[in-house]
Write a protein that holds these residues in place. Structure first.
Motif, short mmCIF file in Angstrom:
data_model
loop_
_atom_site.label_atom_id
_atom_site.label_comp_id
_atom_site.label_asym_id
_atom_site.label_seq_id
_atom_site.Cartn_x
_atom_site.Cartn_y
_atom_site.Cartn_z
N GLY A 90 0.88 -1.23 -0.01
CA GLY A 90 -0.10 0.00 0.09
C GLY A 90 0.84 1.32 0.06
O GLY A 90 0.43 2.14 -0.68
N GLU A 91 1.82 1.28 0.95
CA GLU A 91 2.71 2.39 0.88
C GLU A 91 3.55 2.88 -0.60
O GLU A 91 3.65 3.76 -1.05
CB GLU A 91 3.92 2.27 1.85
CG GLU A 91 3.42 2.15 3.19
CD GLU A 91 4.33 1.96 4.20
OE1 GLU A 91 5.73 1.58 3.76
OE2 GLU A 91 4.07 2.04 5.47
N ILE A 92 3.99 1.47 -1.32
CA ILE A 92 4.78 1.61 -2.35
C ILE A 92 3.64 2.36 -3.36
O ILE A 92 3.66 3.05 -4.38
CB ILE A 92 5.02 0.60 -2.98
CG1 ILE A 92 6.23 0.03 -2.01
CG2 ILE A 92 5.63 0.35 -4.38
CD1 ILE A 92 6.97 -1.30 -2.24
N ALA A 93 2.42 1.61 -3.52
CA ALA A 93 1.34 2.26 -4.15
C ALA A 93 0.95 3.55 -4.11
O ALA A 93 0.69 4.52 -4.95
CB ALA A 93 0.03 1.35 -4.17
N ALA A 94 0.91 3.90 -2.82
CA ALA A 94 0.79 5.36 -2.65
C ALA A 94 1.87 6.13 -3.08
O ALA A 94 1.51 7.55 -3.60
CB ALA A 94 0.43 5.69 -1.21
N TRP A 95 3.08 5.88 -2.94
CA TRP A 95 4.14 6.71 -3.63
C TRP A 95 4.15 6.87 -4.98
O TRP A 95 4.42 7.95 -5.62
CB TRP A 95 5.37 6.01 -3.11
CG TRP A 95 6.07 6.63 -1.66
CD1 TRP A 95 6.02 5.77 -0.66
CD2 TRP A 95 6.26 7.77 -1.33
NE1 TRP A 95 6.22 6.51 0.46
CE2 TRP A 95 6.64 7.73 -0.07
CE3 TRP A 95 6.59 8.99 -2.04
CZ2 TRP A 95 7.09 8.88 0.81
CZ3 TRP A 95 7.06 10.06 -1.41
CH2 TRP A 95 7.35 10.13 -0.02
#
Length: 166
Positions: A90-95
């Motif tokens: 999720g963090e990678i997708a948000a970035w």
């Protein structure tokens, strides 16, 4: 590669063959473009085609080889709890979404160094001097290579266009 799981070599080979087909098509298509327009697509398609062929050769050579299973490395994703993997994904997708939004709103010349600083400082926890230095290199590459050397028209961001800045 699929060490320890020799039955999966066929999937590796199938993936390599799909990549070969895609990059062969991209190369053939790029060769039909006008002289100035084919440089960038060929610079991506030809090395990718070579790597896909190499992947196919490696897959064929590993066919039927019984790999020795090895224990996962300490930093290996298999050791992470599913909640941690989901959070990291999720963090990678948000970035990624944040970078896309920044490029859309601010344009490449502003968004790329700004995104680099933000990611390096807050996600990778680099120091400010390192973050700013890497962001400067990113800006120089985008500006120098794409804008000045290749004359790729980099669109202005929507916010800049809305306020009449660019």
């Amino acid at each position: 590669m699929s060490v320890g799981r020799p039955a999966l070599w066929a999937w590796d080979l199938a993936f390599a063959l799909v990549l070969i087909a895609v990059f062969a098509y991209a190369t053939a298509t790029a060769l039909a473009l006008p002289e100035g327009a084919k440089l960038f697509p060929l610079a991506i398609a030809i090395p990718s085609l070579v790597l896909a062929v190499l992947l196919a050769v490696i897959s064929l050579r590993s066919r039927g080889a019984a790999g020795v299973p090895r224990p996962p490395d300490e930093g290996d994703e298999a050791m992470l709890a599913p909640e941690v993997r989901t959070r990291r994904t999720g963090e990678i997708a948000a970035w990624f979404l944040g970078i896309f939004a920044a490029v859309y709103l601010l344009g490449f010349l502003i968004a790329i160094p700004l995104s680099a600083i933000a990611y390096l400082r807050f996600a990778a926890r680099e120091t400010w001097p390192t973050s700013v230095a890497v962001a400067g290199v990113c800006w120089a590459l985008v500006f120098g290579v794409f804008d000045r050397l290749l004359h790729v028209p980099l669109p202005a961001g929507e916010l800049l266009r809305m306020f009449g800045i660019r």
